[in-house]
Design a protein around this motif. Structure first.
Motif, mmCIF file in Angstrom:
data_model
loop_
_atom_site.group_PDB
_atom_site.id
_atom_site.type_symbol
_atom_site.label_atom_id
_atom_site.label_comp_id
_atom_site.label_asym_id
_atom_site.label_seq_id
_atom_site.Cartn_x
_atom_site.Cartn_y
_atom_site.Cartn_z
ATOM 1 N N ARG A 1 -80.836 -37.523 -17.941
ATOM 2 C CA ARG A 1 -79.898 -37.287 -19.034
ATOM 3 C C ARG A 1 -80.145 -35.905 -19.636
ATOM 4 N N PRO B 1 -62.361 -37.550 -15.806
ATOM 5 C CA PRO B 1 -63.005 -38.086 -17.012
ATOM 6 C C PRO B 1 -64.311 -38.803 -16.670
ATOM 7 N N GLU B 2 -65.275 -38.627 -17.551
ATOM 8 C CA GLU B 2 -66.571 -39.297 -17.398
ATOM 9 C C GLU B 2 -66.435 -40.757 -17.818
ATOM 10 N N PRO B 3 -67.002 -41.666 -17.044
ATOM 11 C CA PRO B 3 -67.021 -43.050 -17.524
ATOM 12 C C PRO B 3 -67.870 -43.129 -18.798
ATOM 13 N N PRO B 4 -67.466 -43.910 -19.788
ATOM 14 C CA PRO B 4 -68.168 -43.921 -21.070
ATOM 15 C C PRO B 4 -69.639 -44.336 -20.971
ATOM 16 N N ASP B 5 -69.996 -45.096 -19.967
ATOM 17 C CA ASP B 5 -71.386 -45.559 -19.864
ATOM 18 C C ASP B 5 -72.195 -44.799 -18.808
ATOM 19 N N ARG B 6 -71.659 -43.672 -18.334
ATOM 20 C CA ARG B 6 -72.341 -42.939 -17.253
ATOM 21 C C ARG B 6 -73.780 -42.592 -17.618
ATOM 22 N N TRP B 7 -73.988 -41.989 -18.767
ATOM 23 C CA TRP B 7 -75.327 -41.522 -19.120
ATOM 24 C C TRP B 7 -76.268 -42.694 -19.366
ATOM 25 N N ARG B 8 -75.752 -43.755 -19.961
ATOM 26 C CA ARG B 8 -76.605 -44.919 -20.227
ATOM 27 C C ARG B 8 -77.054 -45.574 -18.941
ATOM 28 N N SER B 9 -76.228 -45.476 -17.898
ATOM 29 C CA SER B 9 -76.578 -46.114 -16.630
ATOM 30 C C SER B 9 -77.599 -45.298 -15.826
#
Length: 165
Positions: free
Chosen positions: A22, A8-16
């Motif tokens: 992105r 599972p992708e961490p929910p804040d991966r893209w924001r970080s």
């Protein structure tokens, strides 16, 4: 080694991540670049990439109703009506009410539309090639195939799903 899709992708991966890493940003940016290249290569014809898509689709389909045309190029009903009105005003397409269904509007490429497509052929081809030219030739088809797979997999969530056939 487990498949990455199983993790599972961490929910804040893209924001970080920095914005230039992105996928959404990169796709939007590549679209902007392609539109600029198309405008440069097709200067003087005053045709947008979307209008070009509609003209080439009509060239392939012959006469098409607005709904089928919208589905073929991935436009919603309002946008296809606007694009067709502009192309009609320029004499590049003919529009008429269908004789068997008065609610249906049909569009057909005119001779002027065909001549416009002929004039645009080399420029549009150069724009497409320039968009992917940074890729080595052996990677270009894989890139296109990957884009098609992403569009196919996510087609149903777009505002104007393509009619995939």
């Amino acid at each position: 080694m487990p498949d990455q899709s199983d993790t599972p992708e961490p929910p804040d991966r893209w924001r970080s991540l920095p914005i230039f890493e992105r996928p959404g940003f990169l796709i939007r940016r590549l679209h902007q670049i392609h539109v600029a290249l198309f405008a440069e290569e097709c200067a003087g014809e005053n045709i947008t990439p979307v209008q070009y898509s509609v003209l080439t689709t009509l060239d392939h389909l012959g006469t098409a109703d607005q709904t089928a045309l919208a589905q073929a190029v991935g436009l919603d009903r309002t946008n296809i009506a606007d694009v067709l009105a502009r192309l009609s005003k320029r004499g590049l397409i003919d529009r008429r009410i269908a004789s068997d269904d008065r609610r249906m509007r049909l569009a057909t490429l005119t001779d002027a539309g065909r001549l416009t497509l002929e004039r645009l052929a080399e420029g549009a081809s150069r724009a497409h090639l320039r968009t992917i030219d940074a890729l080595p030739p052996h990677e270009r088809q894989a890139f296109i195939d990957t884009l098609k797979r992403l569009v196919d997999a996510n087609n149903d969530v777009g505002r104007a799903p393509l009619r995939l056939s």
